[in-house]
Design an enzyme around this catalytic site. Sequence first.
Site, mmCIF file in Angstrom:
data_model
loop_
_atom_site.group_PDB
_atom_site.id
_atom_site.type_symbol
_atom_site.label_atom_id
_atom_site.label_comp_id
_atom_site.label_asym_id
_atom_site.label_seq_id
_atom_site.Cartn_x
_atom_site.Cartn_y
_atom_site.Cartn_z
ATOM 1 N N HIS A 1 73.495 72.568 27.440
ATOM 2 C CA HIS A 1 74.349 72.856 28.213
ATOM 3 C C HIS A 1 75.814 73.120 26.865
ATOM 4 O O HIS A 1 75.834 72.115 26.356
ATOM 5 C CB HIS A 1 74.979 71.816 29.123
ATOM 6 C CG HIS A 1 76.524 72.268 29.663
ATOM 7 N ND1 HIS A 1 77.422 71.662 29.608
ATOM 8 C CD2 HIS A 1 77.128 73.475 30.289
ATOM 9 C CE1 HIS A 1 78.603 72.000 30.011
ATOM 10 N NE2 HIS A 1 78.216 73.139 30.516
ATOM 11 N N SER A 2 76.100 74.251 26.950
ATOM 12 C CA SER A 2 77.370 74.546 26.051
ATOM 13 C C SER A 2 76.808 73.943 24.751
ATOM 14 O O SER A 2 76.007 74.803 23.893
ATOM 15 C CB SER A 2 78.534 73.727 26.448
ATOM 16 O OG SER A 2 79.755 74.022 25.810
#
Length: 283
Positions: free
Chosen positions: A101-102
């Site tokens: 994520h990210s």
Amino acid sequence: MGLFSKLKLDVPWGHIAAKAWGSQQGPPVLCLHGWLDNANSFDRLIPLLPKDFHYVAVDFGGHGLSSHYGPGLPYYQQNFVSEVRRVAAALKWDRFSLMGHSFGGLVGGMEMENLLTYKRRAIEHTLLVEASKKPSSVVSWEEMLQRFLQNNSHVSEESGELLLQRGTTPVAGGLVLNRDRRMSWPEHSSDYISKELFVHSIKKLQARVLLVKASHGYYNVRRENADREHLRFVLAMLKSVLKERFQFVEVPGNHYVHMNQPQHVAGVISAFLKSKDRVPAQL
């Protein structure tokens, strides 16, 4: 899918903390959280994914329950790439999928201009933090949660509580954040590469890649004025080079959609993991 186990993997500076779901006999998936988050980032998503996989979510060094780096040692992106290799070796994984994520998704590299400006600010920030000797703030659970939600407007209260459960430690008088204070600037731990090097690196990539973007995601959280041309360039190059091995999906939600509304991404990820092509995937 219940929590399978809690892990503590030895590394030269201490340990990497992790948590695992599913059977160890299943295809392995290593889950990498975002900047300043921790392994609890995946608590609401993983139970919605295929049950026959083995998921391990780690806390990067300086985050969650993992050891901090020693004084004077910087948090460079390449260090986190090394952590992935160390975790894989400790788990005896030869082939596995990555779900990030990210910042977790950026550990593989990204391009950005003004590299020297970013590096200079990161070095200056590290020296200031180390020189300040300022003790960590001790606050109540309620105040800690409110501060977190104010600084992370796209995180729901339930998701904020999940991250703080693993991201804080009780002390006399309240709680302190677990994360290393040197991590407080994204520039400190992000290593950016040129467009040419990015293209060269993905030409070497053998895995399939799924990129899931929230409709109100990254640029609406911490980088409102960021140049969106970077994202367009990355998408164009991945599609051009990887062709049918690259899949891009946009889902409704914000930067923390995988926590706030995990059902919006679970189906896409599940289909990708369960596809017939068993070449390890990179999410």
